[in-house]
Design a protein around this motif. Structure first.
Motif, short mmCIF file in Angstrom:
data_model
loop_
_atom_site.label_atom_id
_atom_site.label_comp_id
_atom_site.label_asym_id
_atom_site.label_seq_id
_atom_site.Cartn_x
_atom_site.Cartn_y
_atom_site.Cartn_z
N GLY A 152 8.45 -0.72 -5.69
CA GLY A 152 6.50 -0.56 -6.11
C GLY A 152 5.89 -0.59 -5.23
O GLY A 152 5.99 -1.15 -4.47
N THR A 153 5.06 0.45 -5.62
CA THR A 153 3.66 0.43 -4.80
C THR A 153 2.38 0.15 -4.97
O THR A 153 2.56 0.44 -6.45
CB THR A 153 3.03 1.93 -3.43
N MET A 154 1.17 0.05 -4.75
CA MET A 154 0.12 -0.40 -5.22
C MET A 154 -1.06 -0.08 -3.88
O MET A 154 -0.68 -0.83 -3.00
CB MET A 154 0.24 -1.26 -6.36
N ASP A 155 -1.93 0.33 -4.64
CA ASP A 155 -3.69 0.80 -3.71
C ASP A 155 -4.49 -1.05 -4.51
O ASP A 155 -4.37 -0.57 -5.76
CB ASP A 155 -4.56 1.28 -3.04
N GLY A 156 -4.68 -2.14 -4.02
CA GLY A 156 -6.04 -2.33 -4.81
C GLY A 156 -7.10 -1.34 -5.78
O GLY A 156 -7.72 -2.11 -6.26
N GLY A 157 -7.48 -0.51 -4.81
CA GLY A 157 -8.49 0.56 -5.31
C GLY A 157 -8.07 1.54 -6.38
O GLY A 157 -9.39 1.58 -6.84
N THR A 183 -0.11 3.96 -6.32
CA THR A 183 0.37 2.93 -7.20
C THR A 183 0.97 3.72 -7.95
O THR A 183 0.82 4.39 -8.42
CB THR A 183 -0.92 2.65 -7.74
N ASN A 184 2.38 2.87 -7.97
CA ASN A 184 3.43 3.74 -8.84
C ASN A 184 4.02 3.57 -10.17
O ASN A 184 2.63 1.93 -10.56
CB ASN A 184 4.77 4.50 -8.19
N ALA A 185 4.73 3.52 -11.18
CA ALA A 185 4.87 2.48 -12.41
C ALA A 185 5.87 1.74 -11.82
O ALA A 185 5.34 0.35 -13.31
CB ALA A 185 6.29 3.59 -12.62
N GLU A 186 6.30 1.23 -10.99
CA GLU A 186 7.03 0.52 -10.88
C GLU A 186 6.17 -0.57 -9.29
O GLU A 186 6.86 -2.21 -10.40
CB GLU A 186 8.43 0.77 -9.57
N GLY A 187 5.41 -0.30 -9.72
CA GLY A 187 4.17 -1.36 -8.57
C GLY A 187 3.51 -1.98 -10.06
O GLY A 187 3.50 -2.96 -9.69
N PHE A 188 3.20 -1.28 -10.77
CA PHE A 188 2.62 -1.18 -11.83
C PHE A 188 3.09 -2.09 -12.80
O PHE A 188 2.96 -3.47 -13.49
CB PHE A 188 2.06 -0.05 -13.22
N LYS A 189 4.39 -2.58 -12.97
CA LYS A 189 5.35 -2.43 -14.11
C LYS A 189 5.46 -4.36 -13.37
O LYS A 189 5.20 -5.67 -13.81
CB LYS A 189 7.07 -2.14 -13.95
N GLN A 190 5.70 -4.83 -11.94
CA GLN A 190 5.86 -6.64 -11.29
C GLN A 190 4.21 -6.44 -10.97
O GLN A 190 3.93 -7.60 -11.86
CB GLN A 190 5.69 -6.04 -10.41
N PHE A 191 3.44 -5.94 -11.14
CA PHE A 191 1.75 -6.83 -11.22
C PHE A 191 1.60 -7.06 -12.80
O PHE A 191 0.98 -8.10 -13.01
CB PHE A 191 0.82 -4.98 -10.82
N PRO A 235 0.66 -0.97 -0.09
CA PRO A 235 0.26 0.00 -0.05
C PRO A 235 1.24 0.84 0.06
O PRO A 235 1.58 1.08 0.54
CB PRO A 235 -0.65 -0.09 1.31
N GLY A 236 0.27 2.37 -0.70
CA GLY A 236 0.76 3.07 -1.21
C GLY A 236 1.02 4.34 -0.01
O GLY A 236 2.34 5.52 -0.23
N ALA A 237 0.61 4.50 1.04
CA ALA A 237 0.72 5.45 2.16
C ALA A 237 0.99 5.55 3.03
O ALA A 237 0.65 4.05 3.64
CB ALA A 237 -1.43 5.93 2.36
N PRO A 238 2.22 5.74 3.52
CA PRO A 238 3.17 5.47 4.64
C PRO A 238 2.02 4.47 5.94
O PRO A 238 2.10 4.00 6.23
CB PRO A 238 3.96 6.67 4.79
N SER A 239 0.85 5.27 6.01
CA SER A 239 0.36 4.58 7.29
C SER A 239 -0.30 3.86 6.89
O SER A 239 -0.80 2.94 8.09
CB SER A 239 -0.85 6.20 7.86
N ARG A 240 -0.08 3.16 5.95
CA ARG A 240 -0.39 1.99 5.77
C ARG A 240 -0.49 1.00 5.35
O ARG A 240 -0.74 -0.39 4.63
CB ARG A 240 -2.31 1.83 4.37
N SER A 241 1.64 1.59 5.33
CA SER A 241 2.42 0.24 4.31
C SER A 241 2.69 -0.42 6.35
O SER A 241 2.60 -0.05 7.04
CB SER A 241 3.23 0.85 4.48
N GLY A 242 2.24 -1.85 5.39
CA GLY A 242 1.91 -2.98 6.53
C GLY A 242 0.77 -3.54 7.03
O GLY A 242 0.48 -4.62 7.10
#
Ligand code: CIR
Length: 255
Positions: free
Chosen positions: A110-115, A132-140, A81-88
């Motif tokens: 990579g970061t990604m939120d399922g939303g 959700t960043n470009a690296e998250g998209f690439k991995q997904f 998850p891309g928000a620091p407070s939600r990471s984990g």
């Protein structure tokens, strides 16, 4: 065909979660619990087995389980998850999903939120947002391609998540906010645009042959009724105060 859902009970301090909707007033815990229960009951009424996870006080947004994974028939992709407070938040979702599916993970940076992730048939649309960043998209895209799915990246612009603005309402139909009315990536679909003031209701939840919609949006309700699918309305007032909507509150899948 969805057969299962995973949800999480909102924690007592859920109103300390992230929100840009302060103008809607303070969120009320007992009402939130009631509305969450009604949401679970609606899923059960559609035949789904609902696994209910415990509240997680260390993560006030953790009941928005949709952001922590993307589940398809073949695999569960655990997000970062891309928000620091939600990471984990994703850590405790993994065992709940591993009971049903093989697991893959989006890894930092990579970061990604399922939303941000919408699946229509074998086509994924992935919003590139603050979450959700470009690296998250690439991995997904690499993970789902192994299972025969395509993924296209779509800029989200103003809203929180891609599914705040675009959702599948059956067949070839998409319900979108005006921001996505001309979106090139969505060409070829039948596009229904939310009426002015009803943008929140773009987040409709399609469960098999039933659409779930937030109560209080008559223009969107009329669009959904015209699809011929069954429609259920749920009061989402307290979830909305925390920038959440219908899809955010569950992970749906077939098991
Ligand atoms: C957040 O800002 O992350 C939460 N307060 C709301 C998350 C809503 N999730 C979703 O739309 N999938």
């Amino acid at each position: 065909m969805f057969t299962h859902a995973i949800v999480r009970i909102p924690c007592e301090n859920f109103a300390q979660g992230l929100t840009t909707s302060g103008h809607l007033g303070a969120a009320d815990y007992s009402l939130m619990l009631k509305q969450h229960e009604a949401y679970c009951d609606a899923l059960r009424s559609l035949g789904l087995t609902v696994d209910v996870l415990e509240a997680q006080a260390s993560y006030p947004d953790a009941h928005f389980v949709e952001d922590t994974a993307v589940v398809i028939d073949e695999i569960a992709v655990i997000t970062n998850p891309g928000a620091p407070s939600r990471s984990g938040e994703q850590v405790s979702i993994e065992p709940a999903l591993a009971k049903y599916k093989a697991v893959a993970r989006i890894e930092a940076p990579g970061t990604m939120d399922g939303g941000d992730v919408l699946l229509v048939g074998k086509q994924f649309f992935v919003g590139q947002s603050e979450r959700t960043n470009a690296e998250g998209f690439k991995q997904f895209a690499r993970i789902v391609a192994e299972h025969g799915y395509q993924a296209v990246s779509v800029p989200v612009g103003e809203g929180l998540h891609f599914k705040s603005g675009v959702n599948h309402i059956g067949s070839n139909r998409l319900l979108v906010t005006p921001d996505f009315a001309q979106c090139e990536a969505l060409e070829g679909y039948e596009i229904f645009v939310t009426p002015e003031g009803e943008e929140y209701a773009a987040n409709a939840l399609l469960i098999n042959d039933t659409l779930i919609t937030p109560a209080g949006f008559p223009g969107v309700r009329a669009v959904l009724d015209a699809t011929g699918l069954d429609v259920i309305e749920l009061d989402m007032s307290e979830t909305r105060k925390m920038d959440g909507a219908l899809t955010c509150l569950s992970l749906r899948f077939s098991a």
